[in-house]
Enzyme design. Structure first.
Site, PDB file in Angstrom:
ATOM      1  CB  SER A  29      58.001  78.398  53.734  1.00 51.47           C
ATOM      2  OG  SER A  29      58.742  77.292  53.267  1.00 51.47           O
ATOM      3  N   GLY A  30      56.143  78.727  50.524  1.00 52.37           N
ATOM      4  CA  GLY A  30      56.282  79.316  49.193  1.00 52.37           C
ATOM      5  C   GLY A  30      55.759  80.743  49.258  1.00 52.37           C
ATOM      6  CB  THR A  59      57.787  80.115  45.484  1.00 58.04           C
ATOM      7  OG1 THR A  59      56.422  79.805  45.753  1.00 58.04           O
ATOM      8  CG2 THR A  59      57.954  81.603  45.274  1.00 58.04           C
ATOM      9  CD  GLN A  63      63.225  78.749  34.455  1.00 53.04           C
ATOM     10  OE1 GLN A  63      62.825  78.936  33.317  1.00 53.04           O
ATOM     11  NE2 GLN A  63      64.072  77.790  34.747  1.00 53.04           N
ATOM     12  CD  GLU A 129      56.090  84.191  31.224  1.00 53.17           C
ATOM     13  OE1 GLU A 129      57.056  83.501  31.549  1.00 53.17           O
ATOM     14  OE2 GLU A 129      55.132  84.406  31.997  1.00 53.17           O
ATOM     15  NE  ARG A 291      52.870  78.100  30.482  1.00 53.48           N
ATOM     16  CZ  ARG A 291      53.258  78.531  31.654  1.00 53.48           C
ATOM     17  NH1 ARG A 291      52.834  77.924  32.742  1.00 53.48           N
ATOM     18  NH2 ARG A 291      54.071  79.538  31.757  1.00 53.48           N
ATOM     19  CG  HIS A 352      54.611  74.195  34.897  1.00 51.58           C
ATOM     20  ND1 HIS A 352      55.870  74.359  35.437  1.00 51.58           N
ATOM     21  CD2 HIS A 352      54.124  75.458  34.718  1.00 51.58           C
ATOM     22  CE1 HIS A 352      56.126  75.654  35.583  1.00 51.58           C
ATOM     23  NE2 HIS A 352      55.080  76.333  35.164  1.00 51.58           N
TER      24      HIS A 352
HETATM   25  P1  FAD Z   1      55.022  76.413  46.881  1.00 51.31           P
HETATM   26  O1  FAD Z   1      55.901  77.497  46.447  1.00 51.31           O
HETATM   27  O2  FAD Z   1      55.176  75.114  46.219  1.00 51.31           O
HETATM   28  O3  FAD Z   1      55.225  76.208  48.451  1.00 51.31           O
HETATM   29  C1  FAD Z   1      54.597  75.151  49.141  1.00 51.31           C
HETATM   30  C2  FAD Z   1      55.225  75.055  50.523  1.00 51.31           C
HETATM   31  O4  FAD Z   1      54.493  74.143  51.336  1.00 51.31           O
HETATM   32  C3  FAD Z   1      56.653  74.539  50.508  1.00 51.31           C
HETATM   33  O5  FAD Z   1      57.392  75.314  51.412  1.00 51.31           O
HETATM   34  C4  FAD Z   1      56.527  73.103  51.032  1.00 51.31           C
HETATM   35  O6  FAD Z   1      57.691  72.606  51.634  1.00 51.31           O
HETATM   36  C5  FAD Z   1      55.394  73.283  52.022  1.00 51.31           C
HETATM   37  N1  FAD Z   1      54.661  72.054  52.347  1.00 51.31           N
HETATM   38  C6  FAD Z   1      54.072  71.182  51.488  1.00 51.31           C
HETATM   39  N2  FAD Z   1      53.473  70.180  52.182  1.00 51.31           N
HETATM   40  C7  FAD Z   1      53.673  70.427  53.502  1.00 51.31           C
HETATM   41  C8  FAD Z   1      53.316  69.764  54.700  1.00 51.31           C
HETATM   42  N3  FAD Z   1      52.628  68.607  54.713  1.00 51.31           N
HETATM   43  N4  FAD Z   1      53.699  70.294  55.888  1.00 51.31           N
HETATM   44  C9  FAD Z   1      54.408  71.455  55.928  1.00 51.31           C
HETATM   45  N5  FAD Z   1      54.787  72.107  54.809  1.00 51.31           N
HETATM   46  C10 FAD Z   1      54.424  71.629  53.617  1.00 51.31           C
HETATM   47  N6  FAD Z   1      54.334  80.846  38.275  1.00 51.31           N
HETATM   48  C11 FAD Z   1      54.341  82.143  37.886  1.00 51.31           C
HETATM   49  O7  FAD Z   1      53.380  82.869  38.137  1.00 51.31           O
HETATM   50  N7  FAD Z   1      55.429  82.635  37.223  1.00 51.31           N
HETATM   51  C12 FAD Z   1      56.521  81.900  36.922  1.00 51.31           C
HETATM   52  O8  FAD Z   1      57.470  82.389  36.350  1.00 51.31           O
HETATM   53  C13 FAD Z   1      56.519  80.532  37.303  1.00 51.31           C
HETATM   54  N8  FAD Z   1      57.568  79.725  36.997  1.00 51.31           N
HETATM   55  C14 FAD Z   1      57.585  78.455  37.490  1.00 51.31           C
HETATM   56  C15 FAD Z   1      58.712  77.658  37.276  1.00 51.31           C
HETATM   57  C16 FAD Z   1      58.800  76.403  37.841  1.00 51.31           C
HETATM   58  C17 FAD Z   1      60.010  75.547  37.610  1.00 51.31           C
HETATM   59  C18 FAD Z   1      57.719  75.906  38.630  1.00 51.31           C
HETATM   60  C19 FAD Z   1      57.781  74.553  39.262  1.00 51.31           C
HETATM   61  C20 FAD Z   1      56.577  76.672  38.811  1.00 51.31           C
HETATM   62  C21 FAD Z   1      56.507  77.951  38.240  1.00 51.31           C
HETATM   63  N9  FAD Z   1      55.386  78.752  38.421  1.00 51.31           N
HETATM   64  C22 FAD Z   1      55.397  80.050  38.003  1.00 51.31           C
HETATM   65  C23 FAD Z   1      54.294  78.302  39.279  1.00 51.31           C
HETATM   66  C24 FAD Z   1      54.496  78.933  40.659  1.00 51.31           C
HETATM   67  O9  FAD Z   1      55.867  78.969  40.952  1.00 51.31           O
HETATM   68  C25 FAD Z   1      53.797  78.156  41.741  1.00 51.31           C
HETATM   69  O10 FAD Z   1      52.476  77.904  41.378  1.00 51.31           O
HETATM   70  C26 FAD Z   1      53.803  78.994  43.029  1.00 51.31           C
HETATM   71  O11 FAD Z   1      55.130  79.334  43.336  1.00 51.31           O
HETATM   72  C27 FAD Z   1      53.167  78.209  44.136  1.00 51.31           C
HETATM   73  O12 FAD Z   1      53.393  78.886  45.340  1.00 51.31           O
HETATM   74  P2  FAD Z   1      52.810  78.270  46.681  1.00 51.31           P
HETATM   75  O13 FAD Z   1      53.242  79.158  47.774  1.00 51.31           O
HETATM   76  O14 FAD Z   1      51.371  78.019  46.506  1.00 51.31           O
HETATM   77  O15 FAD Z   1      53.491  76.827  46.788  1.00 51.31           O
HETATM   78  C1  SIN Z   2      57.820  80.095  32.683  1.00 51.41           C
HETATM   79  O1  SIN Z   2      58.725  80.851  33.008  1.00 51.41           O
HETATM   80  O2  SIN Z   2      57.654  79.634  31.548  1.00 51.41           O
HETATM   81  C2  SIN Z   2      56.870  79.668  33.749  1.00 51.41           C
HETATM   82  C3  SIN Z   2      55.874  80.717  33.940  1.00 51.41           C
HETATM   83  C4  SIN Z   2      54.673  80.180  34.653  1.00 51.41           C
HETATM   84  O3  SIN Z   2      54.556  78.991  34.902  1.00 51.41           O
HETATM   85  O4  SIN Z   2      53.790  81.000  34.919  1.00 51.41           O
END
Ligand code: FAD
Ligand code: SIN
Length: 570
Positions: A29-30, A59, A63, A129, A291, A352
């Site tokens: 649920s990201g 997610t 930031q 950025e 980066r 990261h």
């Molecule tokens: P996630 O958001 O990590 O969601 C994964 C989901 O899967 C979660 O809900 C988790 O609980 C669930 N899950 C995992 N394993 C299981 C399982 N076995 N069974 C059921 N559920 C499970 N990117 C940008 O583009 N811009 C930004 O500004 C930025 N800032 C960031 C700042 C931080 C601090 C971090 C950590 C990352 C940042 N990133 C940024 C990267 C970006 O946030 C992530 O790459 C992106 O949000 C990933 O989304 P996702 O939906 O793939 O995974």
């Molecule tokens: C940040 O805000 O520096 C993170 C941005 C990203 O990981 O894309």
């Protein structure tokens, strides 16, 4: 190293299980999972499964923002050139084209789901950025972009009758037969097993930051999707490329708190302990270099000055401006006695983002029919060897939209008749099962193995790598995997409280193995993979590395050329 087909070695011995049917199962649920679920619900019934609460994800913590070309002086071709430059020659150009073309439309979609982006002078506010030549990063509430996106999407989901939400439900293994995925085995918080049978499965389980001691990623980032996909025979690509964010602040609990790159976009500079600004010596773009370049430069300065950090200086801005533009970061710094308008912020690189993951094509399809991967868990080839800042959130929504279109096009909206469940569980794939062991695997033992793994991954497969350390790491991982698999065979008889913990450990070990084996093979330096013993980029390595579990349970690898019309652009 033998990799068993299932984390549960006898999946046929499920406990008190129930079977649920759905058209489309979304795991995670990201942003990738939430968006996929909403888009799919326009055509079919959806089950959204997530291992913690709906809001627990990487997610939630994003930031800086989300990249899309909206400014008049910007263009998709500029966004493309910046992405390819950051990706150090390994981006697949056709996927980059998709991203830069489709991301502006996806911003409109997010706004239609209630996401509120910051505005300035009546227009969407755009910041800059690292490695972006133009202002093209949209943000929310200053530096809380992810939390606002999650708010908008979860509120949309909670009002949607076609989406069934299963929080605290842990996906353990994919159910496959031949080359098709039929669903998943999962466990509810109560310990009860469920089998979900679905026509389409979208893996959106996020990243692998928990492989390292120091990371920006929250506790959920244990590489579960990658572990499950590996066991089921999916292809994994580019696993050696790990992005270390340059500016991470250690909070009171010793955890990494991100100091967004957007601060450098707004003029912050980096200084060493002597107060010297050092980035101009390393790259023409100084603090706004890609980066991987900034992280290695910081690492060098830390080594040269024998300090645990360098310092970020944004003292040219006033307190009022900082608290309005970066409210979250400002508040956390304040909690730690740092006034950013007057004091420097100590920062160091931390794990990261994983550029690699489950290999997909431009529709998010994996090599297993009915199985799609989206978001950080996937590897589309967009990011190459190093992701351009803020391209991750954009990629997630662009690909979620494409996945749903593909599912609909394939007319996967009706649940067909999967093979009989027992055939699925006993399937020919279940292969060798480890000998039973009576040792009770206690929670502290799991913690110890995990802690040692994180420490060694940080020192041996971190910002810098070399052959001898990679070999040591591989030997260590294989020994730990053997230990854990032996235990898993006995655990299934007695549901222990540590079920999820131990399967997460198994998944982390699988991810560690894939990162290490890929890093051993790649005898060059490029983007998020730096080899002290091969410090230069080599043209013959302008290929992706792909690994997969073969039919006997062993890793097999291959190389694939990068899809590019461009000459060397990095
Ligand atoms: P996630 O958001 O990590 O969601 C994964 C989901 O899967 C979660 O809900 C988790 O609980 C669930 N899950 C995992 N394993 C299981 C399982 N076995 N069974 C059921 N559920 C499970 N990117 C940008 O583009 N811009 C930004 O500004 C930025 N800032 C960031 C700042 C931080 C601090 C971090 C950590 C990352 C940042 N990133 C940024 C990267 C970006 O946030 C992530 O790459 C992106 O949000 C990933 O989304 P996702 O939906 O793939 O995974
Ligand atoms: C940040 O805000 O520096 C993170 C941005 C990203 O990981 O894309």
């Amino acid at each position: 190293m033998y990799i068993p087909r299932y984390a549960l070695p006898r999946p046929d011995r499920l406990h008190d299980h129930s079977i649920i049917h759905t058209d489309c199962l979304v795991i995670g649920s990201g942003i990738a999972g939430l968006y996929s679920a909403i888009a799919a619900s326009e055509h079919m019934n959806v089950m959204l499964m997530t291992k913690d609460t709906l809001r627990a994800s990487n997610t939630q913590y994003a930031q800086g923002g989300i990249a899309a070309v909206l400014a008049e002086d910007d263009s998709p071709s500029q966004h493309k050139a910046d992405t390819i430059m950051a990706g150090a020659g390994l981006c697949d150009e056709d996927i980059v084209d998709l991203l830069v073309r489709e991301s502006p439309r996806m911003i409109d979609q997010l706004m239609s789901y209630g996401v509120l982006f910051d505005q300035q002078h009546g227009r969407l506010a755009l910041t800059k950025e690292g490695a972006h030549t133009h202002r093209r990063i949209l943000h929310c509430n200053g530096d809380a972009t992810g939390a606002e996106i999650v708010r908008g999407l979860t509120e949309t989901i909670q009002n949607n009758e076609r989406i069934t939400i299963h929080e605290h439900t842990y996906a353990i293994d994919l159910l496959t037969q031949g080359h098709r995925c039929y669903g998943v085995i999962a466990q509810e918080k109560t310990g009860r097993d469920i089998v979900v049978l679905a026509q389409s499965v979208v893996l959106a389980t996020g990243g692998i930051g928990q492989l390292y001691s120091y990371t920006t990623n929250p506790f959920i980032a244990t590489g579960d999707g990658i572990g499950m996909a590996l066991r089921a025979g999916a292809e994994l690509q580019d696993m050696e490329f790990i992005q270390f964010h340059p500016t991470v602040f250690k909070n009171k609990q010793g955890q990494g708190f991100l100091i967004s790159e957007a601060l450098r976009g707004e003029g912050a500079v980096l200084r060493n302990i002597r107060g010297e600004r050092f980035m101009p010596q390393y790259h023409d773009l100084a603090e706004l270099a890609p980066r991987d370049v900034v992280s290695r430069a910081i690492f060098n300065e830390m080594m040269a000055t024998e300090q645990p950090s360098v310092y970020l200086d944004i003292t040219q801005h006033t307190e009022a401006w900082l608290s309005q533009r970066f409210p979250t970061i400002n508040a956390v710094c304040r909690e730690h006695g740092i006034n950013m308008a007057k004091n420097l912020v100590p920062v160091a690189p931390a794990a990261h983002y994983a550029m690699g993951g489950v290999k997909t094509n431009r529709h998010g399809e994996t090599n297993i029919d009915g199985l799609y991967a989206c978001g950080e868990t996937a590897c589309t080839g967009l990011h190459g060897a190093n992701r351009l800042a803020s391209n991750s959130l954009s990629e997630s929504v662009v690909m979620a939209d494409r996945i749903v279109k593909k599912i609909v096009e394939k007319n996967d909206t009706q649940v067909g008749s999967p093979p009989h469940l027992e055939t699925l569980l006993y399937g020919a794939d279940s292969a060798k099962i480890y000998a039973s062991s009576d040792n009770k695997f206690r929670s502290d033992k799991i913690q110890n193995i995990r802690h040692t793994l994180q420490t060694l991954m940080t020192s041996h497969v971190g910002v810098e790598r070399q052959a001898s350390e990679l070999q040591e790491m591989r030997t260590h991982i294989e020994a730990s995997m053997h230990d854990v698999y032996q235990h898993l065979d006995s655990r299934v008889e007695r549901r222990e409280e540590s079920s999820q913990q131990i399967i997460e450990l198994t998944n982390l070990l699988s991810c560690a193995l894939l990162c290490t084996v890929s890093a051993q093979s790649r005898e060059e330096s490029r983007g998020g993979h730096y080899r002290r013993d091969f410090p230069h980029t080599r043209e013959e390595w302008r290929t992706h590395l792909i690994y997969q579990r073969d039919e006997h349970g062993y890793l097999k690898g291959r190389r694939k050329n990068v899809s590019s019309k461009m000459e060397k652009t990095y």
